[in-house]
Design an enzyme around this catalytic site. Structure first.
Site, mmCIF file in Angstrom:
data_model
loop_
_atom_site.group_PDB
_atom_site.id
_atom_site.type_symbol
_atom_site.label_atom_id
_atom_site.label_comp_id
_atom_site.label_asym_id
_atom_site.label_seq_id
_atom_site.Cartn_x
_atom_site.Cartn_y
_atom_site.Cartn_z
ATOM 1 C CE1 TYR A 33 1.339 -0.153 4.315
ATOM 2 C CE2 TYR A 33 0.251 1.975 4.284
ATOM 3 C CZ TYR A 33 1.108 1.085 4.885
ATOM 4 O OH TYR A 33 1.753 1.434 6.037
ATOM 5 C CE LYS A 145 3.440 3.295 3.022
ATOM 6 N NZ LYS A 145 3.621 3.381 4.468
ATOM 7 C CD GLU A 177 10.856 1.763 9.670
ATOM 8 O OE1 GLU A 177 10.611 2.719 8.911
ATOM 9 O OE2 GLU A 177 10.669 0.572 9.353
ATOM 10 C CG LEU A 201 8.668 2.539 4.167
ATOM 11 C CD1 LEU A 201 8.288 1.283 3.398
ATOM 12 C CD2 LEU A 201 7.430 3.326 4.534
HETATM 13 N N1 PLP Z 1 8.337 3.874 8.432
HETATM 14 C C1 PLP Z 1 7.206 3.145 8.523
HETATM 15 C C2 PLP Z 1 7.264 1.808 9.171
HETATM 16 C C3 PLP Z 1 5.994 3.659 8.013
HETATM 17 O O1 PLP Z 1 4.875 2.910 8.096
HETATM 18 C C4 PLP Z 1 5.977 4.936 7.423
HETATM 19 C C5 PLP Z 1 4.731 5.493 6.864
HETATM 20 O O2 PLP Z 1 3.707 4.893 6.826
HETATM 21 C C6 PLP Z 1 7.172 5.668 7.360
HETATM 22 C C7 PLP Z 1 8.332 5.104 7.860
HETATM 23 C C8 PLP Z 1 7.208 7.038 6.742
HETATM 24 O O3 PLP Z 1 7.123 6.959 5.348
HETATM 25 P P1 PLP Z 1 6.494 8.154 4.482
HETATM 26 O O4 PLP Z 1 7.281 9.388 4.839
HETATM 27 O O5 PLP Z 1 6.721 7.745 3.081
HETATM 28 O O6 PLP Z 1 5.061 8.267 4.870
#
Ligand code: PLP
Length: 284
Positions: A33, A145, A177, A201
């Site tokens: 997603y 993701k 993270e 991610l």
């Molecule tokens: N890390 C994880 C595990 C996430 O689920 C998300 C966002 O959903 C992020 C980092 C941040 O990613 P983004 O800046 O692309 O929303």
């Protein structure tokens, strides 16, 4: 309309959409997603989020059954059509519908595409956030993701029970993270953030903040830091599609950061300015 959703060609209000029980999302969370947030009906960084969506799908061998430009147009259209100017736009693809079987070489319907937009707001940048830390016990493909978010569900529930907004994850003391965002520190005038490997991610918002720091002449060090280093950092903040740049001031009940508010303030202002100029550009 309040919400709008799409599933395999059907369009309607989100809470009226029906999904076949045999969609592999139900059995295996077999899909990926992406999510964006809007300001004034414009989804921020839509191209980056959709590009990552296609990349994520490719990594697990799923072909998204709609060309990029068509999906982009649909997301923009849904964001314009719902009543709320502030919203979350969500896209998901699953491997499709078929009798339950782990391997996917058997008969399948072909991938299922899900899209919806619902009212939601960005996390305010003018407040302070509290976090807890937890062991990162996820698997080793955190760069994908996936819709398999059980660990994130549990981490976020623990944060909520502790009266906090996020959970910062670490593997043996090495910060990776957060449950649903990336975490960064400022130390001696530089931005430090974990590298994009299989343990995090690759956040779109992270990439935007890094690019902006570089443009502003702020050194960027893409090296992992420890929980100890984070507790001693000048500032700690997290980023995600919903959190353009949010200050963390408490971790596990202890005060953190607060030693370089000017630098963090510059990064926050740059984040907000970029969002507004993107909205202006797409409105024009
Ligand atoms: N890390 C994880 C595990 C996430 O689920 C998300 C966002 O959903 C992020 C980092 C941040 O990613 P983004 O800046 O692309 O929303």
């Amino acid at each position: 309309m309040e919400t709008i959703a799409y599933y395999n060609g059907k369009i309607g209000p989100l809470d009226e959409m029906m999904i076949p029980m045999n969609d592999r999302a139900c059995y295996f969370a077999d899909g990926v997603y992406d999510a964006m947030f809007t300001i004034d009906h414009i989804p921020l960084a839509i191209d980056d989020h959709l590009r990552r969506f296609y990349r994520s799908a490719k990594k697990i061998d799923i072909e998204i059954p709609m060309p990029f430009d068509e999906l982009r147009a649909m997301v923009l259209d849904f964001c314009r059509r719902i009543d709320s100017p502030d919203a979350m736009a969500y896209v998901q693809v699953t491997r499709g519908v078929g009798m339950r079987a782990h391997a996917y070489s058997g008969a399948q319907s072909g991938p299922s595409l899900w899209v919806w937009v619902k009212p939601d707001v960005l996390d305010p940048m003018d407040r302070e956030y509290s976090c807890i830390t937890m062991d990162d016990t996820r698997y080793l493909h955190c760069d994908i993701k996936t819709i398999n978010l059980l660990p994130a569900v549990i981490y976020t529930q623990r944060a909520e029970e502790a009266g906090c907004e996020e959970t910062i994850l670490h593997r043996n003391g090495r910060v990776t993270e957060c449950a649903h965002s990336n975490v960064h520190i400022l130390k001696d005038g530089a931005l430090r953030t974990a590298p994009c490997d299989n343990l995090i991610l690759p956040g779109i918002t992270r990439a935007h903040r890094i690019a902006q720091c570089r443009e502003m002449g702020i050194p960027v060090i893409e090296e992992a830091f420890t929980v100890e280093e984070m507790m001693e950092a000048d500032e700690v903040f997290f980023t995600s599609a919903s959190a353009l740049c949010c200050r963390i001031t408490k971790i596990d009940g202890k005060r953190v950061g607060g030693r370089d508010p000017q630098l963090l303030g510059r990064i926050m202002k740059a984040a907000w300015d970029e969002a507004l100029s993107e909205v202006r550009a797409l409105k024009a």
